[in-house]
Design an enzyme around this catalytic site. Structure first.
Site, PDB file in Angstrom:
ATOM      1  N   SER A 107       0.841  -1.196   0.000  1.00 40.58           N
ATOM      2  CA  SER A 107       0.000   0.000   0.000  1.00 40.58           C
ATOM      3  C   SER A 107       0.882   1.255   0.000  1.00 40.58           C
ATOM      4  CB  SER A 107      -0.963  -0.045   1.187  1.00 40.58           C
ATOM      5  OG  SER A 107      -2.000   0.884   1.052  1.00 40.58           O
ATOM      6  N   ASP A 212      -9.808  -4.331  -5.384  1.00 42.07           N
ATOM      7  CA  ASP A 212      -9.238  -3.410  -4.392  1.00 42.07           C
ATOM      8  C   ASP A 212      -9.901  -2.045  -4.545  1.00 42.07           C
ATOM      9  OD1 ASP A 212      -7.691  -1.768  -2.764  1.00 42.07           O
ATOM     10  OD2 ASP A 212      -5.802  -2.727  -3.332  1.00 42.07           O
ATOM     11  N   HIS A 242      -7.825  -5.514  -0.797  1.00 46.15           N
ATOM     12  CA  HIS A 242      -6.601  -4.726  -0.626  1.00 46.15           C
ATOM     13  C   HIS A 242      -5.454  -5.491   0.038  1.00 46.15           C
ATOM     14  CE1 HIS A 242      -4.144  -1.184  -0.325  1.00 46.15           C
ATOM     15  NE2 HIS A 242      -4.120  -1.226   0.994  1.00 46.15           N
TER      16      HIS A 242
END
Length: 267
Positions: A107, A212, A242
């Site tokens: 991320s 996601d 995610h």
């Protein structure tokens, strides 16, 4: 369960809390950069899988995250976080000087890992990106608001495994408050620097979930296309959300990581 060793490493803005997992006869180092608002302790299962694949796993808590000091989730300059990753790499390679280093970023940690690679590619053997924030990111639209609204993460958007969302929501070390304007400005600046920076020369594996919502695959791809090098591999997982390392297909994802690393390191 493999118990991590906890230590501290001097960073740009204080001592960084670092966890290290290891086993017998390690053959490589996995340096993990976690995402916004979370911490290294959420990578226990990942670390155990990588140790089984002969890795020493080293994961710092970024400044303002987890057990590291600093105002919570405040990033004034992403380059400081990148420099902190280099400090941690220097620390772990003193103990394991002959082992190649693979940087794994998830991320927002994926963004930091890419920027790290642009600065420090000679020290890396490979790069793994899990749902990285690259290219454009819809969260930056919040900068158009006079006051940054509190837009909490829907725990169900993390994984198809409901336990992941529940544990995230109950984790006292996870930040559950709003984004900070200073942080978003730093992210925007870092993305611009990445887009205008050098292409990745280090072998790279990009992993992303097709579903996601937090970091959409299409937005990330715009950034990937700016920097991808000649040795670049990707896996887009149908239905995955995610947190790929905590998804219902996490074992397959980790197998893809280990296969990639083994191929690049000839192990």
């Amino acid at each position: 369960m493999i118990e991590p060793t906890a230590t501290t490493v001097p960073g740009r803005h204080g001592e960084l809390a670092v966890q290290t997992w290891s086993g017998r006869a390690p053959g490589w180092i996995a340096l993990i950069a976690h995402g916004h608002g979370e911490h290294s302790g959420r990578y226990q299962w990942v670390a155990e899988q990588l140790v089984a694949a002969r890795a020493v796993v080293c994961a710092p808590d970024h400044v303002g995250h987890g057990h590291s000091p600093g105002e919570r989730v405040l990033i004034e300059d992403a380059e400081d976080f990148v420099a902190d990753l280099e400090s941690v790499r220097e620390h772990i390679t003193k103990e394991y000087p002959d082992l190649p280093v693979v940087v794994i970023g998830h991320s927002l940690g994926g963004m930091l890992a890419v920027r790290y690679a642009q600065h420090y590619q000679p020290y890396m053997a490979a790069l793994v990106l899990s749902a990285p924030v690259l290219g454009t990111w819809h969260v930056l639209d919040l900068l158009g608001c006079d006051d940054i609204p509190h837009t909490p993460i829907d725990p169900s958007s993390l994984s198809r495994d409901p336990r992941v969302g529940h544990e995230y929501a109950e984790d006292p070390l996870v930040w559950h408050g709003p984004f900070k304007r200073t942080t978003l400005l730093a992210v925007d600046s870092c993305l611009r620097a990445i887009n205008s920076g050098p292409a990745l020369r280090v072998p790279t594996l990009w992993l992303h979930g097709e579903d996601d919502e937090l970091v959409p695959e299409a937005d990330t791809r715009t950034g990937i296309n700016q920097i991808r090098g000649t040795e670049f591999h990707e896996h887009i997982y149908p239905g995955a959300r995610h947190e790929l390392f905590l998804e219902t297909n996490a074992e397959g994802v980790l197998n893809d990581v280990v296969t990639f690393v083994g191929r690049e390191l000839n192990t």
